[in-house]
Design a protein around this motif. Structure first.
Motif, PDB file in Angstrom:
ATOM      1  N   TRP A  54      39.608  46.420  23.350  1.00  0.00           N
ATOM      2  CA  TRP A  54      39.970  45.060  23.770  1.00  0.00           C
ATOM      3  C   TRP A  54      40.972  45.057  24.922  1.00  0.00           C
ATOM      4  N   GLN A  55      42.082  45.773  24.743  1.00  0.00           N
ATOM      5  CA  GLN A  55      43.108  45.774  25.786  1.00  0.00           C
ATOM      6  C   GLN A  55      42.568  46.340  27.094  1.00  0.00           C
ATOM      7  N   HIS A  56      41.777  47.382  26.996  1.00  0.00           N
ATOM      8  CA  HIS A  56      41.214  47.991  28.200  1.00  0.00           C
ATOM      9  C   HIS A  56      40.318  46.999  28.933  1.00  0.00           C
ATOM     10  N   ARG A  57      39.496  46.249  28.199  1.00  0.00           N
ATOM     11  CA  ARG A  57      38.587  45.298  28.832  1.00  0.00           C
ATOM     12  C   ARG A  57      39.339  44.127  29.452  1.00  0.00           C
ATOM     13  N   VAL A  58      40.376  43.652  28.764  1.00  0.00           N
ATOM     14  CA  VAL A  58      41.189  42.568  29.324  1.00  0.00           C
ATOM     15  C   VAL A  58      41.891  43.043  30.598  1.00  0.00           C
ATOM     16  N   ALA A  59      42.496  44.239  30.537  1.00  0.00           N
ATOM     17  CA  ALA A  59      43.180  44.780  31.713  1.00  0.00           C
ATOM     18  C   ALA A  59      42.204  44.976  32.870  1.00  0.00           C
ATOM     19  N   ARG A  60      41.007  45.445  32.565  1.00  0.00           N
ATOM     20  CA  ARG A  60      40.020  45.668  33.626  1.00  0.00           C
ATOM     21  C   ARG A  60      39.578  44.346  34.255  1.00  0.00           C
ATOM     22  N   ALA A  61      39.365  43.320  33.422  1.00  0.00           N
ATOM     23  CA  ALA A  61      38.944  42.019  33.941  1.00  0.00           C
ATOM     24  C   ALA A  61      39.996  41.432  34.883  1.00  0.00           C
ATOM     25  N   PHE A  62      41.263  41.503  34.486  1.00  0.00           N
ATOM     26  CA  PHE A  62      42.318  40.959  35.330  1.00  0.00           C
ATOM     27  C   PHE A  62      42.549  41.827  36.569  1.00  0.00           C
ATOM     28  N   SER A  63      42.400  43.129  36.426  1.00  0.00           N
ATOM     29  CA  SER A  63      42.543  44.007  37.595  1.00  0.00           C
ATOM     30  C   SER A  63      41.469  43.696  38.642  1.00  0.00           C
ATOM     31  N   ARG A  64      40.245  43.476  38.177  1.00  0.00           N
ATOM     32  CA  ARG A  64      39.158  43.178  39.111  1.00  0.00           C
ATOM     33  C   ARG A  64      39.386  41.843  39.813  1.00  0.00           C
ATOM     34  N   ALA A  65      40.036  40.915  39.123  1.00  0.00           N
ATOM     35  CA  ALA A  65      40.275  39.593  39.704  1.00  0.00           C
ATOM     36  C   ALA A  65      41.487  39.551  40.625  1.00  0.00           C
ATOM     37  N   ALA A  66      42.315  40.568  40.588  1.00  0.00           N
ATOM     38  CA  ALA A  66      43.605  40.523  41.286  1.00  0.00           C
ATOM     39  C   ALA A  66      43.513  40.153  42.762  1.00  0.00           C
ATOM     40  N   PRO A  67      42.567  40.699  43.549  1.00  0.00           N
ATOM     41  CA  PRO A  67      42.559  40.374  44.990  1.00  0.00           C
ATOM     42  C   PRO A  67      42.324  38.902  45.294  1.00  0.00           C
ATOM     43  N   ARG A  68      41.634  38.178  44.414  1.00  0.00           N
ATOM     44  CA  ARG A  68      41.332  36.772  44.685  1.00  0.00           C
ATOM     45  C   ARG A  68      42.115  35.813  43.795  1.00  0.00           C
ATOM     46  N   TYR A  69      42.994  36.341  42.956  1.00  0.00           N
ATOM     47  CA  TYR A  69      43.701  35.508  41.990  1.00  0.00           C
ATOM     48  C   TYR A  69      44.492  34.390  42.665  1.00  0.00           C
ATOM     49  N   ALA A  70      45.265  34.728  43.677  1.00  0.00           N
ATOM     50  CA  ALA A  70      46.132  33.737  44.317  1.00  0.00           C
ATOM     51  C   ALA A  70      45.331  32.569  44.884  1.00  0.00           C
ATOM     52  N   ARG A  71      44.134  32.834  45.364  1.00  0.00           N
ATOM     53  CA  ARG A  71      43.304  31.786  45.959  1.00  0.00           C
ATOM     54  C   ARG A  71      42.728  30.851  44.908  1.00  0.00           C
ATOM     55  N   LEU A  72      42.486  31.361  43.700  1.00  0.00           N
ATOM     56  CA  LEU A  72      41.779  30.589  42.680  1.00  0.00           C
ATOM     57  C   LEU A  72      42.669  30.058  41.560  1.00  0.00           C
ATOM     58  N   ALA A  73      43.927  30.423  41.536  1.00  0.00           N
ATOM     59  CA  ALA A  73      44.784  30.135  40.381  1.00  0.00           C
ATOM     60  C   ALA A  73      45.636  28.881  40.549  1.00  0.00           C
ATOM     61  N   GLU A  74      45.100  27.849  41.162  1.00  0.00           N
ATOM     62  CA  GLU A  74      45.870  26.623  41.361  1.00  0.00           C
ATOM     63  C   GLU A  74      46.271  25.998  40.020  1.00  0.00           C
ATOM     64  N   ALA A  75      45.370  25.975  39.046  1.00  0.00           N
ATOM     65  CA  ALA A  75      45.702  25.400  37.734  1.00  0.00           C
ATOM     66  C   ALA A  75      46.857  26.157  37.093  1.00  0.00           C
ATOM     67  N   GLN A  76      46.827  27.481  37.191  1.00  0.00           N
ATOM     68  CA  GLN A  76      47.894  28.285  36.608  1.00  0.00           C
ATOM     69  C   GLN A  76      49.234  28.006  37.287  1.00  0.00           C
ATOM     70  N   ARG A  77      49.222  27.813  38.601  1.00  0.00           N
ATOM     71  CA  ARG A  77      50.467  27.504  39.312  1.00  0.00           C
ATOM     72  C   ARG A  77      51.009  26.137  38.926  1.00  0.00           C
ATOM     73  N   VAL A  78      50.125  25.165  38.797  1.00  0.00           N
ATOM     74  CA  VAL A  78      50.566  23.821  38.405  1.00  0.00           C
ATOM     75  C   VAL A  78      51.217  23.856  37.026  1.00  0.00           C
ATOM     76  N   MET A  79      50.587  24.539  36.087  1.00  0.00           N
ATOM     77  CA  MET A  79      51.153  24.599  34.739  1.00  0.00           C
ATOM     78  C   MET A  79      52.451  25.401  34.715  1.00  0.00           C
ATOM     79  N   GLY A  80      52.558  26.407  35.564  1.00  0.00           N
ATOM     80  CA  GLY A  80      53.770  27.212  35.615  1.00  0.00           C
ATOM     81  C   GLY A  80      54.990  26.435  36.052  1.00  0.00           C
ATOM     82  N   LYS A  81      54.792  25.357  36.787  1.00  0.00           N
ATOM     83  CA  LYS A  81      55.926  24.555  37.243  1.00  0.00           C
ATOM     84  C   LYS A  81      56.715  23.941  36.090  1.00  0.00           C
TER      85      LYS A  81
END
Length: 269
Positions: free
Chosen positions: A19-46
């Motif tokens: 489980w942990q390996h798959r979660v880490a791999r999924a987020f690692s693969r998303a890392a290069p585009r995360y900032a462009r797509l994570a507007e919802a996460q930024r809004v909630m982080g405020k």
């Protein structure tokens, strides 16, 4: 396309040994585009930013991702404070180092076994990472361990009803959509008390976002790493067409809706 979130019930072991390996791999693969797509996460982080204390000398950003909030914390607390950004995904930390340099200490680690000493932190900030921890009590117990007396944890996590439109669109008769079984406010209050926190405040709010089409909806979820592929979880063209039809039935003037049931925890030692 893979199913969008691996199912996990509270208080049960991970769905598989990796489980942990798959979660880490999924987020690692998303890392290069995360900032462009994570507007919802930024809004909630405020919501966490508004609750920060005026001073803190030692800060942990738990589940830091590509380091957006870690860097902001380092700027806020200046040279008098040290900020550590910790994430399970090595790929996220590579992006964080490249974009934000060494003003933050970057660590790869698990929330349930923090590579940090006892009572060494004034503040822990965590935006939308806790829902990925299989054992909530264990993770909160680790936060209590690393916080000094008088320390504080500010946490955003997700409650039942999150992504309800996505679940409805992808579900099939006898086969529910593969979503995390999010834990409610009562569960978080109980776990925090058991972990030893003396101050436990949980605020529930609803955040809704809108997207132009199903592809944009799925990019906002899968594109930021919030998916973990499982054997046999691949979707067919018929699945995609069915989901698109169901989601279109939910369309609002602003676009296709996606709901997040947000829990904001303020915990004190």
């Amino acid at each position: 396309m893979t199913a969008s979130l691996a199912r996990l019930r509270p208080h049960e072991p991970p769905p598989s040994a990796d489980w942990q390996h798959r979660v880490a791999r999924a987020f690692s693969r998303a890392a290069p585009r995360y900032a462009r797509l994570a507007e919802a996460q930024r809004v909630m982080g405020k919501r966490l930013w508004a609750r920060l204390p005026e001073r803190a000398s030692s800060v942990l950003d738990l589940g830091c991702g590509p380091g957006h909030w870690s860097a902001r914390l380092a700027c806020r607390y200046g040279e008098a404070g040290t900020v550590t950004g910790l994430d399970l995904a090595p790929g996220m930390l590579e992006v964080a180092r490249r974009h934000h340099g060494d003003r933050v200490r970057w660590l790869c680690g698990d929330a349930a076994a923090l590579p940090l000493p006892d009572a060494g932190l004034d503040l822990v900030v965590s935006n939308l990472a806790l829902q990925w921890c299989p054992d909530l009590e264990e993770a909160l117990g680790e936060l209590r361990r690393v916080l000094r007396p008088g320390g504080r944890a500010l946490i955003n996590t997700l409650a039942p009803g999150t992504l309800e439109e996505v679940s409805r669109a992808w579900s099939r008769p006898g086969r529910p959509a593969a979503l995390l079984a999010f834990r409610d406010a009562t569960c978080h209050r109980r776990a925090a008390r058991l972990a030893g926190f003396s101050r436990v405040e949980v605020e529930a709010t609803t955040q809704r976002f809108h997207y132009p089409d199903l592809a944009a909806v799925m990019a906002s979820i899968k594109g930021v790493g919030a998916q973990a592929a499982r054997p046999g979880a691949r979707l067919t063209r018929a699945d995609l067409a069915r989901a698109a039809r169901r989601f279109e039935a939910l369309r609002e003037p602003e676009g296709l809706p996606v709901t997040y049931r947000l829990l904001t925890l303020e915990l004190g030692t």
